[in-house]
Design an enzyme around this catalytic site. Sequence first.
Site, short mmCIF file in Angstrom:
data_model
loop_
_atom_site.label_atom_id
_atom_site.label_comp_id
_atom_site.label_asym_id
_atom_site.label_seq_id
_atom_site.Cartn_x
_atom_site.Cartn_y
_atom_site.Cartn_z
N GLU A 72 -1.24 -2.20 4.96
CA GLU A 72 -0.17 -2.23 6.50
C GLU A 72 0.18 -0.77 7.03
OE1 GLU A 72 3.20 -1.34 8.87
OE2 GLU A 72 3.41 -0.11 6.90
N ASP A 104 0.82 -0.96 0.33
CA ASP A 104 0.19 0.19 -0.01
C ASP A 104 1.50 0.71 0.16
OD1 ASP A 104 0.44 -1.00 2.37
OD2 ASP A 104 -0.69 0.06 3.12
#
Length: 386
Positions: free
Chosen positions: A139, A81
């Site tokens: 995350e 991400d």
Amino acid sequence: MTNNDILALADGVFEYVKRVRRDLHEHPEVSFHEEWTSAYVERQLRAMGISYQKGFAQYGIRAIIEADAPGETVVLRADMDALPIEEDKSHQVCSTIDGVMHACGHDMHTAILLGVAQILIDNRKSWSGRVVLLFQPSEEVWPGGAIRMLNDGVLDGFEPKVVMAHHVMPDLEVGKVGFCPGAYMASGDEIHLRIKGHGGHGGVPHLLTDTVLAGAQMLVALQELVAREVPATVPTVLSFGRFEALGATNIIPDDVYLAGTLRTMSEETRVYMKKRIREVVSALSTAFRVETSIDIKDGFPVVMNNEERCAEVQAAAESLIGKANVVRMGVRTTAEDFGYYTQRYPSVYYRFGVGASGNVHTSQFDPDEECMRTAVAVMLAGVVSM
């Protein structure tokens, strides 16, 4: 597979890894929205002929590579991400999405893992065992993708000798890596405290309950918990970054709100501090005749490196790139959802240098792509060492 083989193979996939990193960097997606990124990873795995399963934590992917010879199972994890940050457009490679950029290096993490995958699948006679690749979403945002992937059974039925991951390090030179055995990164919990009373005119405080004073005393008392009840040998931080008292010069408000973070390198201290925070708030609520509600949101756990596995991977790195290029890292009170893996399996989380290029989580973050040669090689050496 010798060290010279590993270095040559890492050089051989470098142009591919660089191209993948640039593709990912130009198309960043924030946590829980990694649809394009996940599909991109799928295409790469299909092109390599690697079997995979998708749908873990929605956009997560698990791929499996079997060597020709049996051996240990090693898990390699990369997060995917990006962050809601507008990138500095002076960078050579820039995000094409307004307000979103890979400001924490997860594009590099994913590209490096795909490079390692390409080497492993092409050289199955040169290593032994099985490698499980985890491409993990989300995350950066609580509750994180790690716990969701684990709860979705991503490693059910596996008994890994080690779970490995690495992370970019801007203040470490390109070509260097860093390790820290034992507790490396702190847990990170959120504290939300609301104080309610009967406010009124600041000139007659005896006729009201002073929510502002109560909040100030709670803030000071909670800080003293770290100073007087936590051993100095256990790094612990309790910080409040928000204190809302929407009154005026002569108005004490009915409501006050505080928000902060608790971080510690010990799970035992984490449990103790959350208990004591509630006790202190309760006692001061009585003392100041206010009502309180406290919500402590459990964040990521401590990243606890397995000392034996960490020593093995560090030794492999030292043999590969020389002891002068392998450094001992200090503990960090930032948090990482990789901690969930370390709670369940022997794990190693280390850093690789990307050069001075602006810090992570800033619009100026611009890592030197040459760092990925070393990163691929060290991760591959870690696999072979098991």
